[in-house]
Design a protein around this motif. Structure first.
Motif, PDB file in Angstrom:
ATOM      1  N   VAL A   1       0.806  -1.115  -0.022  1.00 31.19           N
ATOM      2  CA  VAL A   1      -0.181  -0.043  -0.218  1.00 31.19           C
ATOM      3  C   VAL A   1       0.896   1.114   0.019  1.00 31.19           C
ATOM      4  O   VAL A   1       0.630   2.324  -0.754  1.00 31.19           O
ATOM      5  N   VAL A   2       1.901   1.245   0.961  1.00 32.76           N
ATOM      6  CA  VAL A   2       2.665   2.580   0.956  1.00 32.76           C
ATOM      7  C   VAL A   2       3.657   2.501  -0.159  1.00 32.76           C
ATOM      8  O   VAL A   2       3.983   3.712  -0.742  1.00 32.76           O
ATOM      9  N   HIS A   3       4.006   1.513  -0.741  1.00 27.78           N
ATOM     10  CA  HIS A   3       4.763   1.471  -2.042  1.00 27.78           C
ATOM     11  C   HIS A   3       4.010   1.965  -3.093  1.00 27.78           C
ATOM     12  O   HIS A   3       4.500   2.908  -3.852  1.00 27.78           O
ATOM     13  N   TYR A   4       2.790   1.547  -3.530  1.00 28.69           N
ATOM     14  CA  TYR A   4       1.977   2.061  -4.660  1.00 28.69           C
ATOM     15  C   TYR A   4       1.417   3.326  -4.390  1.00 28.69           C
ATOM     16  O   TYR A   4       1.079   4.026  -5.417  1.00 28.69           O
ATOM     17  N   TRP A   5       1.160   3.797  -3.147  1.00 26.93           N
ATOM     18  CA  TRP A   5       0.633   5.173  -2.793  1.00 26.93           C
ATOM     19  C   TRP A   5       1.563   6.074  -2.660  1.00 26.93           C
ATOM     20  O   TRP A   5       1.430   7.180  -3.154  1.00 26.93           O
ATOM     21  N   ARG A   6       2.572   5.901  -1.819  1.00 26.65           N
ATOM     22  CA  ARG A   6       3.638   6.813  -1.404  1.00 26.65           C
ATOM     23  C   ARG A   6       5.046   6.677  -2.126  1.00 26.65           C
ATOM     24  O   ARG A   6       6.130   7.191  -1.726  1.00 26.65           O
ATOM     25  N   GLY A   7       5.201   5.518  -2.842  1.00 25.66           N
ATOM     26  CA  GLY A   7       6.521   5.132  -3.547  1.00 25.66           C
ATOM     27  C   GLY A   7       7.694   4.670  -2.851  1.00 25.66           C
ATOM     28  O   GLY A   7       8.664   4.783  -2.963  1.00 25.66           O
ATOM     29  N   LEU A   8       7.018   3.862  -1.476  1.00 23.08           N
ATOM     30  CA  LEU A   8       8.127   3.274  -0.639  1.00 23.08           C
ATOM     31  C   LEU A   8       9.128   2.333  -1.416  1.00 23.08           C
ATOM     32  O   LEU A   8       8.560   1.520  -2.204  1.00 23.08           O
ATOM     33  N   ARG A   9      10.277   2.497  -1.251  1.00 20.74           N
ATOM     34  CA  ARG A   9      11.185   1.606  -1.875  1.00 20.74           C
ATOM     35  C   ARG A   9      12.589   1.561  -1.085  1.00 20.74           C
ATOM     36  O   ARG A   9      12.622   2.366  -0.049  1.00 20.74           O
ATOM     37  N   GLY A  10      13.533   0.764  -1.414  1.00 22.82           N
ATOM     38  CA  GLY A  10      14.684   0.933  -0.932  1.00 22.82           C
ATOM     39  C   GLY A  10      15.009   0.107   0.618  1.00 22.82           C
ATOM     40  O   GLY A  10      14.208  -0.629   0.528  1.00 22.82           O
ATOM     41  N   LYS A  11      16.023   0.571   1.157  1.00 21.64           N
ATOM     42  CA  LYS A  11      16.236  -0.041   2.315  1.00 21.64           C
ATOM     43  C   LYS A  11      14.939  -0.267   3.339  1.00 21.64           C
ATOM     44  O   LYS A  11      14.724  -1.194   3.899  1.00 21.64           O
ATOM     45  N   PRO A  12      14.190   0.610   3.311  1.00 20.88           N
ATOM     46  CA  PRO A  12      12.839   0.393   4.372  1.00 20.88           C
ATOM     47  C   PRO A  12      12.076  -0.688   3.990  1.00 20.88           C
ATOM     48  O   PRO A  12      11.619  -1.317   5.045  1.00 20.88           O
ATOM     49  N   ALA A  13      11.842  -0.494   2.661  1.00 18.28           N
ATOM     50  CA  ALA A  13      10.824  -1.941   2.133  1.00 18.28           C
ATOM     51  C   ALA A  13      11.519  -3.361   2.410  1.00 18.28           C
ATOM     52  O   ALA A  13      10.739  -4.027   2.746  1.00 18.28           O
ATOM     53  N   VAL A  14      12.875  -3.256   2.001  1.00 17.83           N
ATOM     54  CA  VAL A  14      13.735  -4.409   2.348  1.00 17.83           C
ATOM     55  C   VAL A  14      13.444  -4.987   3.749  1.00 17.83           C
ATOM     56  O   VAL A  14      13.275  -6.176   4.149  1.00 17.83           O
ATOM     57  N   ILE A  15      13.835  -3.977   4.464  1.00 20.59           N
ATOM     58  CA  ILE A  15      13.776  -4.346   6.151  1.00 20.59           C
ATOM     59  C   ILE A  15      12.430  -4.929   6.707  1.00 20.59           C
ATOM     60  O   ILE A  15      12.377  -6.000   7.444  1.00 20.59           O
ATOM     61  N   ILE A  16      11.471  -4.169   6.316  1.00 25.34           N
ATOM     62  CA  ILE A  16      10.178  -4.632   6.460  1.00 25.34           C
ATOM     63  C   ILE A  16       9.761  -6.031   5.784  1.00 25.34           C
ATOM     64  O   ILE A  16       8.913  -6.746   6.572  1.00 25.34           O
ATOM     65  N   THR A  17      10.101  -5.913   4.622  1.00 25.73           N
ATOM     66  CA  THR A  17       9.920  -7.484   3.938  1.00 25.73           C
ATOM     67  C   THR A  17      10.458  -8.513   4.757  1.00 25.73           C
ATOM     68  O   THR A  17       9.933  -9.656   4.868  1.00 25.73           O
ATOM     69  N   LEU A  18      11.905  -8.537   4.951  1.00 22.91           N
ATOM     70  CA  LEU A  18      12.402  -9.228   5.928  1.00 22.91           C
ATOM     71  C   LEU A  18      11.860  -9.757   7.228  1.00 22.91           C
ATOM     72  O   LEU A  18      11.975 -10.947   7.619  1.00 22.91           O
ATOM     73  N   ILE A  19      11.372  -8.651   7.705  1.00 22.74           N
ATOM     74  CA  ILE A  19      10.557  -9.061   9.078  1.00 22.74           C
ATOM     75  C   ILE A  19       9.241  -9.775   8.892  1.00 22.74           C
ATOM     76  O   ILE A  19       8.977 -10.628   9.531  1.00 22.74           O
ATOM     77  N   ALA A  20       8.498  -9.218   7.901  1.00 23.14           N
ATOM     78  CA  ALA A  20       7.227  -9.872   7.609  1.00 23.14           C
ATOM     79  C   ALA A  20       7.675 -11.677   7.167  1.00 23.14           C
ATOM     80  O   ALA A  20       6.981 -12.199   7.396  1.00 23.14           O
TER      81      ALA A  20
END
Length: 264
Positions: A225-244
């Motif tokens: 949601v945050v990626h397609y709405w606000r363009g989240l990318r890079g290290k924050p997206a990676v870290i949250i993905t690894l946690i999930a």
């Protein structure tokens, strides 16, 4: 026959890992055919091993070893389908090493280890969707780690020396988000099928798995949601993905380890 196929698959995977490593160390075009042939033989015998193992157990014993074997096969198939693309080659040794581990685990685990399940169409659909979702999201997690690795090389200005073998950063990032989107969609179907076909998803024996799966599902959806709405990318997206992804591993294999290993 099962032992022979397991050994042949292990040998083929090992050869593919060695050939891929040599390709990185030598010319980019070195040994392409060797990599393709050994990879194809490894995956083919891996899938045949799964068919024989499931047939031998009457499709009733999806223990930890069997599920790892299936997930490793799916990851290998996904990787093989990408051909000799640079991002696939970079992950191939990791995925194939995991496949070797899963084959060795099956070789030393009794086929009928673990609790038997009731074979019903709805439950089978739920298990299949769960394994597929887990595999796709695990692959997304591997691509997220590849993003971190490439970013680190670029910051240290080491990417130029390896440029012939490294994939473009944007290609990896775009494929990562595609995998994350598809995997989250399949996970949604798996969770819905669980509530429809699995008896009492919040029973004491299922509560840990269901709760962590729902938290992981919410986290994956939040990233998208945050990626397609606000363009989240890079290290924050990676870290949250690894946690999930870690939550999903704990949801499935935490309960599996307790049930199939500690309580067996």
């Amino acid at each position: 026959m099962i032992s022979f196929l397991l050994m042949l698959s292990i040998v083929s995977y090992t050869m593919a890992v060695v050939f891929t490593g040599q390709r990185f160390a030598a010319s980019p075009r070195w040994g392409q055919r060797r990599i393709q042939v050994s990879s194809a033989v490894a995956v083919f015998t891996h899938v045949l091993s799964i068919a024989l193992v499931l047939n031998e157990t009457g499709f009733r014993h999806f223990n930890m070893a069997a599920t790892l074997l299936i997930i490793a096969a799916l990851l290998s198939i996904f990787n093989l389908s990408r051909g000799l693309r640079a991002e696939a080659n970079l992950l191939r040794p990791v995925i194939f090493t995991f496949a070797i581990f899963s084959l060795l685990l099956v070789a030393v685990t009794p086929l009928r280890a673990g609790h038997a399940i009731t074979v019903q169409p709805g439950v089978t659909l739920h298990i299949g969707l769960s394994l597929l979702a887990f595999s796709i999201l695990a692959l997304a997690a591997l691509y997220s780690l590849q993003l971190l690795y490439l970013n680190r090389l670029l910051k240290q200005r080491k990417a130029k020396a390896l440029s012939d073998n490294l994939p473009p950063l944007m290609t990896v990032e775009n494929y990562f988000f595609r995998l994350l989107t598809v995997g989250t969609g399949v996970l949604t179907l798996a969770i819905v099928s669980g509530f429809l076909f699995v008896e009492n998803m919040f029973a004491p024996g299922q509560l840990h798995k269901t709760s962590l799966s729902l938290v992981a599902w919410l986290t994956f959806n939040g990233i998208l949601v945050v990626h397609y709405w606000r363009g989240l990318r890079g290290k924050p997206a990676v870290i949250i993905t690894l946690i999930a992804s870690l939550l999903l591993i704990l949801a499935y294999y935490g309960s599996r380890f307790v049930r199939d290993v500690l309580l067996a």
